[in-house]
Every structure is written in C-alpha cells, then in structure tokens.
Scaffold this motif. Structure first.
Motif, PDB file in Angstrom:
ATOM      1  N   GLU A   4       0.791  -1.234   0.000  1.00 33.42           N
ATOM      2  CA  GLU A   4       0.000   0.000   0.000  1.00 33.42           C
ATOM      3  C   GLU A   4       0.824   1.284   0.000  1.00 33.42           C
ATOM      4  OE1 GLU A   4      -3.296   0.214   2.651  1.00 33.42           O
ATOM      5  OE2 GLU A   4      -3.576  -1.974   2.721  1.00 33.42           O
ATOM      6  N   CYS A   5       2.102   1.204   0.338  1.00 37.26           N
ATOM      7  CA  CYS A   5       2.910   2.422   0.495  1.00 37.26           C
ATOM      8  C   CYS A   5       4.185   2.319  -0.338  1.00 37.26           C
ATOM      9  CB  CYS A   5       3.259   2.653   1.960  1.00 37.26           C
ATOM     10  SG  CYS A   5       1.829   2.736   3.061  1.00 37.26           S
ATOM     11  N   ASP A   6       4.155   2.908  -1.516  1.00 34.87           N
ATOM     12  CA  ASP A   6       5.309   2.820  -2.411  1.00 34.87           C
ATOM     13  C   ASP A   6       6.541   3.492  -1.843  1.00 34.87           C
ATOM     14  OD1 ASP A   6       3.796   1.461  -4.252  1.00 34.87           O
ATOM     15  OD2 ASP A   6       3.338   3.221  -5.480  1.00 34.87           O
ATOM     16  N   ASN A   7       6.346   4.492  -0.971  1.00 37.53           N
ATOM     17  CA  ASN A   7       7.508   5.226  -0.454  1.00 37.53           C
ATOM     18  C   ASN A   7       8.164   4.557   0.746  1.00 37.53           C
ATOM     19  OD1 ASN A   7       5.181   5.936   1.039  1.00 37.53           O
ATOM     20  ND2 ASN A   7       6.008   7.934   1.593  1.00 37.53           N
ATOM     21  N   ILE A   8       7.612   3.426   1.218  1.00 38.60           N
ATOM     22  CA  ILE A   8       8.340   2.611   2.184  1.00 38.60           C
ATOM     23  C   ILE A   8       9.288   1.732   1.384  1.00 38.60           C
ATOM     24  CG2 ILE A   8       8.193   0.797   3.933  1.00 38.60           C
ATOM     25  CD1 ILE A   8       5.562   1.966   4.840  1.00 38.60           C
ATOM     26  N   GLU A   9      10.584   2.019   1.500  1.00 35.85           N
ATOM     27  CA  GLU A   9      11.561   1.436   0.590  1.00 35.85           C
ATOM     28  C   GLU A   9      12.610   0.562   1.273  1.00 35.85           C
ATOM     29  OE1 GLU A   9      11.451   5.248  -2.530  1.00 35.85           O
ATOM     30  OE2 GLU A   9      13.271   4.828  -1.365  1.00 35.85           O
ATOM     31  N   ALA A  10      12.738   0.661   2.590  1.00 38.72           N
ATOM     32  CA  ALA A  10      13.848  -0.019   3.251  1.00 38.72           C
ATOM     33  C   ALA A  10      13.501  -0.329   4.702  1.00 38.72           C
ATOM     34  CB  ALA A  10      15.110   0.853   3.197  1.00 38.72           C
ATOM     35  N   VAL A  11      14.330  -1.183   5.295  1.00 40.78           N
ATOM     36  CA  VAL A  11      14.188  -1.503   6.709  1.00 40.78           C
ATOM     37  C   VAL A  11      15.555  -1.452   7.371  1.00 40.78           C
ATOM     38  CG1 VAL A  11      14.323  -3.991   6.216  1.00 40.78           C
ATOM     39  CG2 VAL A  11      13.407  -3.220   8.413  1.00 40.78           C
ATOM     40  N   LYS A  12      15.607  -0.838   8.535  1.00 42.61           N
ATOM     41  CA  LYS A  12      16.768  -0.949   9.420  1.00 42.61           C
ATOM     42  C   LYS A  12      16.473  -2.130  10.324  1.00 42.61           C
ATOM     43  CE  LYS A  12      19.290   1.308  13.200  1.00 42.61           C
ATOM     44  NZ  LYS A  12      19.374   2.494  14.090  1.00 42.61           N
ATOM     45  N   ASP A  13      17.131  -3.260  10.067  1.00 37.43           N
ATOM     46  CA  ASP A  13      16.814  -4.494  10.774  1.00 37.43           C
ATOM     47  C   ASP A  13      17.666  -4.612  12.033  1.00 37.43           C
ATOM     48  OD1 ASP A  13      17.110  -7.512  11.394  1.00 37.43           O
ATOM     49  OD2 ASP A  13      15.339  -7.376  10.115  1.00 37.43           O
ATOM     50  N   SER A  14      17.003  -4.453  13.163  1.00 39.08           N
ATOM     51  CA  SER A  14      17.664  -4.587  14.462  1.00 39.08           C
ATOM     52  C   SER A  14      17.006  -5.693  15.273  1.00 39.08           C
ATOM     53  CB  SER A  14      17.618  -3.259  15.227  1.00 39.08           C
ATOM     54  OG  SER A  14      18.342  -2.266  14.544  1.00 39.08           O
ATOM     55  N   THR A  15      16.483  -6.709  14.581  1.00 35.46           N
ATOM     56  CA  THR A  15      15.840  -7.828  15.270  1.00 35.46           C
ATOM     57  C   THR A  15      16.858  -8.689  16.011  1.00 35.46           C
ATOM     58  OG1 THR A  15      16.015  -9.214  13.297  1.00 35.46           O
ATOM     59  CG2 THR A  15      13.967  -7.952  13.594  1.00 35.46           C
ATOM     60  N   ARG A  16      18.129  -8.582  15.616  1.00 31.52           N
ATOM     61  CA  ARG A  16      19.220  -9.419  16.139  1.00 31.52           C
ATOM     62  C   ARG A  16      19.043 -10.883  15.745  1.00 31.52           C
ATOM     63  NH1 ARG A  16      20.796  -6.532  21.980  1.00 31.52           N
ATOM     64  NH2 ARG A  16      20.237  -4.425  21.301  1.00 31.52           N
ATOM     65  N   ASP A  17      18.222 -11.113  14.724  1.00 32.35           N
ATOM     66  CA  ASP A  17      18.038 -12.440  14.134  1.00 32.35           C
ATOM     67  C   ASP A  17      18.626 -12.394  12.737  1.00 32.35           C
ATOM     68  OD1 ASP A  17      17.238 -14.798  12.997  1.00 32.35           O
ATOM     69  OD2 ASP A  17      15.097 -14.537  13.413  1.00 32.35           O
ATOM     70  N   ILE A  18      19.822 -12.940  12.575  1.00 37.83           N
ATOM     71  CA  ILE A  18      20.528 -12.824  11.313  1.00 37.83           C
ATOM     72  C   ILE A  18      19.761 -13.475  10.173  1.00 37.83           C
ATOM     73  CG2 ILE A  18      21.934 -14.907  11.560  1.00 37.83           C
ATOM     74  CD1 ILE A  18      23.176 -11.503  10.319  1.00 37.83           C
ATOM     75  N   SER A  19      18.958 -14.493  10.479  1.00 35.43           N
ATOM     76  CA  SER A  19      18.205 -15.169   9.424  1.00 35.43           C
ATOM     77  C   SER A  19      17.070 -14.305   8.879  1.00 35.43           C
ATOM     78  CB  SER A  19      17.654 -16.509   9.930  1.00 35.43           C
ATOM     79  OG  SER A  19      16.759 -16.312  11.008  1.00 35.43           O
ATOM     80  N   ASN A  20      16.746 -13.223   9.572  1.00 39.65           N
ATOM     81  CA  ASN A  20      15.677 -12.352   9.089  1.00 39.65           C
ATOM     82  C   ASN A  20      16.041 -11.701   7.761  1.00 39.65           C
ATOM     83  OD1 ASN A  20      13.006 -11.553   9.822  1.00 39.65           O
ATOM     84  ND2 ASN A  20      13.757  -9.457  10.080  1.00 39.65           N
ATOM     85  N   VAL A  21      17.331 -11.500   7.510  1.00 37.08           N
ATOM     86  CA  VAL A  21      17.758 -10.952   6.218  1.00 37.08           C
ATOM     87  C   VAL A  21      17.320 -11.884   5.103  1.00 37.08           C
ATOM     88  CG1 VAL A  21      19.750 -10.326   4.797  1.00 37.08           C
ATOM     89  CG2 VAL A  21      19.725  -9.750   7.239  1.00 37.08           C
ATOM     90  N   THR A  22      17.540 -13.177   5.280  1.00 37.01           N
ATOM     91  CA  THR A  22      17.172 -14.153   4.258  1.00 37.01           C
ATOM     92  C   THR A  22      15.655 -14.254   4.112  1.00 37.01           C
ATOM     93  OG1 THR A  22      19.196 -15.397   4.654  1.00 37.01           O
ATOM     94  CG2 THR A  22      17.403 -16.569   3.559  1.00 37.01           C
ATOM     95  N   ARG A  23      14.932 -14.210   5.229  1.00 35.93           N
ATOM     96  CA  ARG A  23      13.469 -14.258   5.149  1.00 35.93           C
ATOM     97  C   ARG A  23      12.920 -13.089   4.333  1.00 35.93           C
ATOM     98  NH1 ARG A  23      13.961 -15.083  10.792  1.00 35.93           N
ATOM     99  NH2 ARG A  23      13.878 -17.293  11.331  1.00 35.93           N
ATOM    100  N   LEU A  24      13.449 -11.899   4.605  1.00 37.73           N
ATOM    101  CA  LEU A  24      12.992 -10.711   3.881  1.00 37.73           C
ATOM    102  C   LEU A  24      13.337 -10.814   2.403  1.00 37.73           C
ATOM    103  CD1 LEU A  24      13.976  -7.999   6.514  1.00 37.73           C
ATOM    104  CD2 LEU A  24      11.648  -8.423   5.703  1.00 37.73           C
ATOM    105  N   LYS A  25      14.537 -11.281   2.092  1.00 36.56           N
ATOM    106  CA  LYS A  25      14.946 -11.411   0.691  1.00 36.56           C
ATOM    107  C   LYS A  25      14.106 -12.465  -0.028  1.00 36.56           C
ATOM    108  CE  LYS A  25      17.971  -8.250   0.159  1.00 36.56           C
ATOM    109  NZ  LYS A  25      17.624  -7.118  -0.749  1.00 36.56           N
ATOM    110  N   ASN A  26      13.854 -13.583   0.645  1.00 37.27           N
ATOM    111  CA  ASN A  26      13.036 -14.628   0.034  1.00 37.27           C
ATOM    112  C   ASN A  26      11.622 -14.142  -0.265  1.00 37.27           C
ATOM    113  OD1 ASN A  26      15.087 -16.506   0.066  1.00 37.27           O
ATOM    114  ND2 ASN A  26      14.377 -17.573   1.904  1.00 37.27           N
TER     115      ASN A  26
END
Length: 305
Positions: free
Chosen positions: A157-179
């Motif tokens: 719904e929001c084209d101008n949301i373009e990025a995330v600063k990932d501070s979850t401290r879960d390194i696998s979250n990068v792969t989940r987001l990319k997948n």
C-alpha cells in the motif's frame, strides 16, 4: 533526491557543549569526517542522536546544518519517534519543509501497539508525505516487531516505504525478507555486532553507531565485504568487535561519545537525564577504547572498491 538505501549510513550523535547547547562546530567536524570516509547518507535524531531530548527548533537546526555541510552529496534522513500519529505526521511535514531527503520511522513510543495499530500508524505517516521511508524494526529495545506479514501490507500500500533498518538481532531475518520481497525492500543492518554477517547474507547496507568515532574503518568493512574481500573485511571487523559491543548497551550514547573523544570527533557532553560515564564502568569502557586505539589497523585503499 533519490535514496539508494545502501552503504554505511551513520546514526549521528548530537553534539552539545558545557552549557547544554548544540555544538555545531564539533558537529560539522564529525559530519565532514563521515563524508571523507565515504558514507552513503546521514541519519539524524535517532536513539544515538538523543532524539527524545531535542526540541523541534534543535531538530530544525540539525537538519539545515547537515544539508549545508553535505551540500547534497548524500541524503539527509530524519528519524521519527513519537507517541501519537498526529505528532509523527507533523514531524514528517516539518522534516520535508526543512529539506530532509527521507525519513526513518520507529513504531509508536511508550504505548505497545498491536500489529494492526502499528501498521495503521506507519501507513498514515507514509501516506502523509512523499519522502522515502526506512522502517526501523527493533523489537529488542522497543518491544514491537514488524513481522513479514506486516511488511507485506505496508509494501503493498505504500510505495515510499523502501527499506528496513533491521535490528531484530536475528541474522536469518535478512534471508526471510529477501526470500519474500526480493529487491522490493532494501535491508540495512541496525546492530553493529551483526553488520558483517548481515551484509554477507545480502543486506545492502549498515546503519552504524561506532561509525560516529571510526568512520573510515566502518566504511572499509562495508566496501571490502561487498567487493568480496572477506579476509580483509574480517581482519578489521575482528579488531572492531570490542568497540562495536559498546553499541548494544543502555549507555550506548555515553560509550560512543567517549570513543569520539579518543578519535577527536566529539565530546562527552550528553543531555540529562543521561550523564557521562563514571567510576568502574567508565574505566572499563575507556580500557576498551584505549586497547583499540593502540592496535588500530592500517587501512588499504578501499574507497574505489
């Protein structure tokens, strides 16, 4: 200005003097050091910037001064951390009026919003502005996690949301987001002690803290990692780790400002209720800094990588 959401983006400390006023001379010195090192953007008014203690007039001064110093060489991004949607929308409007190029959004402060409330909060801010947005996802410190399902609704719904600063401290979250989203959302690691690992996993950048004191070393790690020189990146990263651990502390502002003193890029002045470190804890942190300064690594040519 288009924001590529990659590289190193410092979460800049706010410089104060002994009278608890903005120290713009020291602030300018630090920003110039960041630019010389090759950072990709400047983020103002985050946790490290002591945002909760700044007045609107001080925020305006910092944005305009940063724009003057950077001269449009890199984007200037304003953090939003407010208690109400109404206040957050006003800060977004102010930031655009002052000339900021983008926004970083935290979930609602103090109130632990539900997933639905958090999504609506982000959507209403995003739809109130044309500025590009990076969502700050830090459930460890702020107790609200932006899940994959929440991102799916926001990105639809929001084209101008373009990025995330990932501070979850879960390194696998990068792969989940990319997948899930591929290149639809750019990922910048928000935890200094996981930056190398996150970038190897595919994160496009690093919203860094210790960069405030060590800009060249931080950018070198990013450049070397992304160019495939893992061995050299690890050499610097392993030296850096005791310092990077100073970022994952309730006293991260005091810790990093003490490090800025060591490198000549800042002072220890913080705004109350924060106070400078003292006693055994100050000695412990200073010993880490002294040890790092004594073994500070030589950096090869990294800027052209």
């Amino acid at each position: 200005m288009t924001i590529n959401w990659e590289g190193v983006m410092p979460a800049i400390t706010t410089k104060f003097n002994e009278n608890d006023e903005l120290d713009l001379l020291t602030f300018e010195k630090n920003i110039k050091a960041q630019l010389e090192a090759g950072v990709s953007g400047i983020i103002l008014g985050g946790t490290l910037g002591e945002a909760s203690t700044l007045t609107p007039a001080e925020k305006e001064t910092l944005v305009k001064k940063t724009l003057e110093i950077t001269a449009h060489r890199v984007p200037v991004i304003m953090n939003i951390a407010e208690q109400s949607t109404k206040e957050a929308i006003q800060v977004a409007k102010n930031a655009k009026a002052w000339g900021a190029n983008g926004l970083m959004l935290l979930p609602p402060m103090r109130y632990k919003a539900t997933d639905y409330e958090t999504v609506v909060y982000f959507k209403e801010i995003a739809k109130s502005t044309s500025l590009p947005i990076i969502i700050y996802n830090n459930p460890v410190d702020y107790k609200i996690e932006v899940t994959i399902e929440m991102f799916e609704e926001l990105l639809t719904e929001c084209d101008n949301i373009e990025a995330v600063k990932d501070s979850t401290r879960d390194i696998s979250n990068v792969t989940r987001l990319k997948n899930k989203f591929g290149d639809r959302i750019k990922i910048l690691c928000g935890v200094d002690t996981l930056a190398f690992e996150s970038m190897v996993a595919g994160a496009e950048g690093w919203v860094a803290g210790l960069v405030a004191a060590y800009p060249a070393e931080t950018v070198a790690i990013y450049k070397l990692t992304k160019s495939g020189n893992i061995k050299e990146a690890l050499r610097i990263y392993r030296w850096f780790m005791p310092l990077l651990e100073l970022d994952i502390s309730p006293q991260l502002v005091q810790n990093i400002k003490l490090a800025e003193v060591a490198t000549g890029l800042g002072s220890e002045y913080v705004r109350a209720p924060r106070l400078p470190l003292r006693g055994a804890e100050r000695e412990r942190v200073q010993a880490i800094i002294d040890g790092a300064m004594a073994t500070r690594p030589q950096l090869g040519e990294y800027k052209s990588l």
